[in-house]
Scaffold this motif. Structure first.
Motif, PDB file in Angstrom:
ATOM      1  N   LEU A  25      -3.408  19.068  -5.997  1.00 31.03           N
ATOM      2  CA  LEU A  25      -3.609  17.415  -5.522  1.00 31.03           C
ATOM      3  C   LEU A  25      -2.349  17.072  -5.284  1.00 31.03           C
ATOM      4  O   LEU A  25      -2.240  15.985  -4.494  1.00 31.03           O
ATOM      5  N   CYS A  26      -1.213  17.328  -5.785  1.00 28.68           N
ATOM      6  CA  CYS A  26       0.197  16.720  -5.327  1.00 28.68           C
ATOM      7  C   CYS A  26       0.476  17.016  -4.000  1.00 28.68           C
ATOM      8  O   CYS A  26       1.077  16.071  -3.282  1.00 28.68           O
ATOM      9  N   VAL A  27       0.100  18.038  -3.452  1.00 28.50           N
ATOM     10  CA  VAL A  27       0.146  18.306  -1.970  1.00 28.50           C
ATOM     11  C   VAL A  27      -0.577  17.325  -0.935  1.00 28.50           C
ATOM     12  O   VAL A  27       0.186  16.914  -0.232  1.00 28.50           O
ATOM     13  N   PHE A  28      -1.636  16.948  -1.428  1.00 28.56           N
ATOM     14  CA  PHE A  28      -2.424  16.102  -0.515  1.00 28.56           C
ATOM     15  C   PHE A  28      -1.979  14.861  -0.744  1.00 28.56           C
ATOM     16  O   PHE A  28      -1.982  13.980   0.218  1.00 28.56           O
ATOM     17  N   LEU A  29      -1.621  14.351  -2.003  1.00 30.21           N
ATOM     18  CA  LEU A  29      -1.086  13.009  -2.152  1.00 30.21           C
ATOM     19  C   LEU A  29       0.527  12.909  -1.329  1.00 30.21           C
ATOM     20  O   LEU A  29       0.276  11.731  -0.625  1.00 30.21           O
ATOM     21  N   LEU A  30       1.037  13.755  -1.157  1.00 31.81           N
ATOM     22  CA  LEU A  30       2.349  13.980  -0.167  1.00 31.81           C
ATOM     23  C   LEU A  30       1.857  13.603   1.208  1.00 31.81           C
ATOM     24  O   LEU A  30       2.612  12.809   1.869  1.00 31.81           O
ATOM     25  N   ILE A  31       0.753  14.152   1.591  1.00 29.99           N
ATOM     26  CA  ILE A  31       0.391  14.048   2.946  1.00 29.99           C
ATOM     27  C   ILE A  31      -0.088  12.592   3.083  1.00 29.99           C
ATOM     28  O   ILE A  31       0.053  12.285   4.314  1.00 29.99           O
ATOM     29  N   GLY A  32      -0.944  12.263   2.357  1.00 31.76           N
ATOM     30  CA  GLY A  32      -1.449  10.707   2.191  1.00 31.76           C
ATOM     31  C   GLY A  32      -0.593   9.889   2.429  1.00 31.76           C
ATOM     32  O   GLY A  32      -0.403   8.554   3.198  1.00 31.76           O
ATOM     33  N   THR A  33       0.533  10.074   1.450  1.00 33.08           N
ATOM     34  CA  THR A  33       1.636   9.096   1.775  1.00 33.08           C
ATOM     35  C   THR A  33       2.485   8.953   2.967  1.00 33.08           C
ATOM     36  O   THR A  33       2.826   7.908   3.479  1.00 33.08           O
ATOM     37  N   ILE A  34       2.533  10.209   3.755  1.00 36.32           N
ATOM     38  CA  ILE A  34       3.225  10.369   4.917  1.00 36.32           C
ATOM     39  C   ILE A  34       2.201   9.492   5.980  1.00 36.32           C
ATOM     40  O   ILE A  34       2.757   8.723   6.834  1.00 36.32           O
ATOM     41  N   MET A  35       1.185   9.948   5.930  1.00 36.88           N
ATOM     42  CA  MET A  35       0.018   9.130   6.746  1.00 36.88           C
ATOM     43  C   MET A  35       0.243   7.769   6.737  1.00 36.88           C
ATOM     44  O   MET A  35       0.011   6.881   7.717  1.00 36.88           O
ATOM     45  N   THR A  36       0.210   7.120   5.601  1.00 38.02           N
ATOM     46  CA  THR A  36       0.269   5.719   5.247  1.00 38.02           C
ATOM     47  C   THR A  36       1.490   5.044   5.975  1.00 38.02           C
ATOM     48  O   THR A  36       1.513   3.987   6.335  1.00 38.02           O
ATOM     49  N   THR A  65       0.839  -1.189   0.029  1.00 35.53           N
ATOM     50  CA  THR A  65       0.063   0.004  -0.016  1.00 35.53           C
ATOM     51  C   THR A  65       0.828   1.221   0.106  1.00 35.53           C
ATOM     52  O   THR A  65       0.787   2.245  -0.624  1.00 35.53           O
ATOM     53  N   LEU A  66       1.858   1.378   0.807  1.00 35.27           N
ATOM     54  CA  LEU A  66       2.693   2.266   0.715  1.00 35.27           C
ATOM     55  C   LEU A  66       3.501   2.700  -0.448  1.00 35.27           C
ATOM     56  O   LEU A  66       3.567   3.674  -1.046  1.00 35.27           O
ATOM     57  N   ALA A  67       3.993   1.759  -1.074  1.00 35.74           N
ATOM     58  CA  ALA A  67       4.655   1.784  -2.151  1.00 35.74           C
ATOM     59  C   ALA A  67       3.865   2.359  -3.334  1.00 35.74           C
ATOM     60  O   ALA A  67       4.205   3.107  -4.046  1.00 35.74           O
ATOM     61  N   VAL A  68       2.899   1.560  -3.569  1.00 37.21           N
ATOM     62  CA  VAL A  68       1.855   2.155  -4.541  1.00 37.21           C
ATOM     63  C   VAL A  68       1.271   3.622  -4.351  1.00 37.21           C
ATOM     64  O   VAL A  68       1.185   4.647  -5.111  1.00 37.21           O
ATOM     65  N   TYR A  69       1.137   3.968  -2.956  1.00 45.55           N
ATOM     66  CA  TYR A  69       0.817   5.373  -2.598  1.00 45.55           C
ATOM     67  C   TYR A  69       1.871   6.245  -3.175  1.00 45.55           C
ATOM     68  O   TYR A  69       1.651   7.650  -3.691  1.00 45.55           O
ATOM     69  N   LEU A  70       2.903   6.109  -2.783  1.00 51.25           N
ATOM     70  CA  LEU A  70       4.086   6.911  -3.159  1.00 51.25           C
ATOM     71  C   LEU A  70       4.345   7.041  -4.722  1.00 51.25           C
ATOM     72  O   LEU A  70       4.442   8.081  -5.133  1.00 51.25           O
ATOM     73  N   MET A  71       4.183   5.930  -5.363  1.00 46.91           N
ATOM     74  CA  MET A  71       4.384   6.084  -6.682  1.00 46.91           C
ATOM     75  C   MET A  71       2.870   6.888  -7.337  1.00 46.91           C
ATOM     76  O   MET A  71       3.151   7.443  -8.258  1.00 46.91           O
ATOM     77  N   SER A  72       1.815   6.758  -6.690  1.00 48.74           N
ATOM     78  CA  SER A  72       0.666   7.697  -7.111  1.00 48.74           C
ATOM     79  C   SER A  72       1.088   9.148  -7.145  1.00 48.74           C
ATOM     80  O   SER A  72       0.730   9.800  -7.896  1.00 48.74           O
ATOM     81  N   PHE A  73       1.717   9.521  -5.855  1.00 45.54           N
ATOM     82  CA  PHE A  73       2.529  10.927  -5.749  1.00 45.54           C
ATOM     83  C   PHE A  73       3.309  11.414  -6.832  1.00 45.54           C
ATOM     84  O   PHE A  73       3.040  12.124  -7.366  1.00 45.54           O
TER      85      PHE A  73
END
Length: 483
Positions: A428-439, A333-341
């Motif tokens: 949107l990129c800013v919020f994807l970065l926040i989500g990656t850190i939370m994950t 999940t973390l790897a896929v989230y990071l690549m989404s960002f």
């Protein structure tokens, strides 16, 4: 837990011994589980009606400018044809989740397909320039149907599929939704060309609506006659345990409260909402972003949307198979989230280069990870929250996604209007970065895996203890030991 009298291999003079073990232990000391071939029929039916509903979500937004012209409304009104799916979900998910937990899969499937079918026929009656409110009513029906659909994949997978298939099955369930979105990106620009004659335009729109209504009707009939509630014998030890819980011991509100106190799950709820909310915003506003930099490319805008979703479908299936093989839920999940960002950053910086083939490539990379994340979130949530109902955990995830989807779609749309597409995508990129850190901070507490392992150990211990049982008789104790 069930009290079970075990008599196998006992001496005849032993009157009665009670042993405590897990449910569904048969006379051979093995737990009864079975995986049925018709599980594939169930997941195919679900994927079919999920596809039909998801197609309608994006069918207006991807030809935003054409519907604006036909109904004589502004772009924000057409944006709401997508956002109504998000808004409707938020209040209705609570009673629907309760129904899913109390009444099961079949009732939810029947209601989903019936409401979806009704909505498609309402749209057929809306193909007049002064009937925008009627087409909005039909879209509302579709959005209501979606509430009965989004929480189903993980529940369907758990009820029908074995522990080595459950993540793959969930991915196939999500696959239908993604394929519907893909078709929604591709087909409307082909069926409804940008013509100036309003009568001709009405004809093309009605063709699209009739095709959708026909498909929805066929799927509804199939579900009525073929969709089943659950298999006679559960497919996994976790389901054996879940079925052994008396209904009167289950409280929906208590389940919600336990989930809200589950910190790893709540972190996942927020991070999932950020990721999927970004996907909703990009999908809804894709036509506007492409047309701004590539005027007259409505068809290619649809193809780019198709590329995003097809890549995501591949990503979903690969991730599902990977999870079934490795059980590395947090790491994947973390790897896929990071690549989404990373994919969103690359998309933002390449959209305005003037080469549409570059947009196809970057969009495909973005879709592979961003859309591929969907089933990961579902399955990770089930692991973190077992034995709570899958419909409840999925409902909270989707509710978060709808809330962030509305916020991001409106926010990015306003930013695009005032500052351009680049600023909107960086938003949107800013919020994807926040989500990656939370994950990264989610504790990997895989409760469903622990339950399966515990049940397996219990079965093994029952088998060992039976062979070791001996019973005293009146007389010499040593003569009674099993030999």
């Amino acid at each position: 837990m069930v009290k079970l009298a075990l008599f196998r291999d006992l001496p005849p003079n032993c009157e009665h011994i009670e042993c405590t073990s897990i449910p569904n232990v048969n006379k051979d000391n093995t737990t009864t589980t079975h995986v049925y071939k018709r599980r594939w029929v169930m997941v195919f039916l679900f994927s079919s009606y999920s596809l039909c509903n998801a197609f309608q979500w994006i069918q207006y937004g991807i030809i935003n400018n054409i519907f604006m012209k036909f109904y004589n409304v502004d772009s924000f009104a057409i944006d709401w044809m997508s956002m109504i799916y998000m808004l409707t979900y938020i209040p209705f998910i609570w009673p629907v989740s309760w129904l899913l937990d109390k009444k099961g899969l079949r009732l939810i499937a029947l209601m989903a397909t019936a409401i979806n079918c009704l909505g498609t026929w309402i749209k057929v009656a809306s193909v007049k320039q002064n009937l925008f409110w009627v087409t909005m009513l039909g879209q509302f029906a579709g959005s209501l149907s979606q509430v009965f659909i989004l929480g189903m994949p993980s529940r369907l997978a758990s009820v029908w599929f074995g522990s080595e298939e459950v993540s793959t099955a969930c991915s196939i369930g999500v696959f239908g939704n993604q394929l519907g979105i893909a078709i929604g990106f591709l087909v409307p620009p082909i069926l409804v060309p940008n013509v100036d004659d309003m009568d001709e335009l009405a004809y093309h729109i009605s063709i699209m609506f009739y095709i959708t209504a026909g498909m929805a009707t066929v799927i509804f009939i199939l579900v009525v006659f073929m969709f089943q509630e659950k298999p006679e014998i559960p497919p996994t030890l976790a389901q054996v345990q879940a079925r052994s819980t008396p209904p009167e011991e289950y409280s929906y509100m208590a389940s919600i409260l336990r989930l809200l106190r589950n910190l790893p799950f709540m972190l996942l709820v927020i991070s999932y909402g950020l990721n999927v909310g970004c996907f909703y915003a990009v999908s809804t506003l894709l036509n506007r972003m492409i047309i701004e930099h590539y005027p007259g490319e409505e068809v290619n805008a649809g193809r780019i949307g198709l590329t995003i979703v097809i890549a995501g479908m591949v990503g979903s299936l690969i991730c599902g198979i990977w999870l079934d093989k490795t059980k590395t839920y947090k790491q994947t999940t973390l790897a896929v989230y990071l690549m989404s960002f990373v994919g969103m950053v690359v998309y933002a910086f390449t959209l305005n280069l003037g080469h549409i083939w570059v947009v196809f490539v970057t969009s495909g990379a973005l879709g592979f990870f961003m859309t591929g994340y969907l089933p990961l979130g579902f399955e990770f949530a089930v692991e973190l929250t077992f034995p709570e109902g899958e419909g409840t955990s999925s409902g909270l995830l989707n509710c978060s996604a709808q809330i962030f989807g509305i916020i991001f779609t409106i926010g990015q749309g306003k930013i695009i209007d005032h500052f351009g597409t680049f600023a909107g995508n960086i938003f949107l990129c800013v919020f994807l970065l926040i989500g990656t850190i939370m994950t990264a901070f989610i504790k990997s507490d895989l409760r469903r895996q622990k339950a399966n392992h515990l049940a397996e150990n219990q079965v093994a211990s029952v088998s060992v203890s039976v062979s070791a049982i001996w019973c005293p008789v009146k007389g010499d104790v040593s003569d009674t030991a099993p030999g």
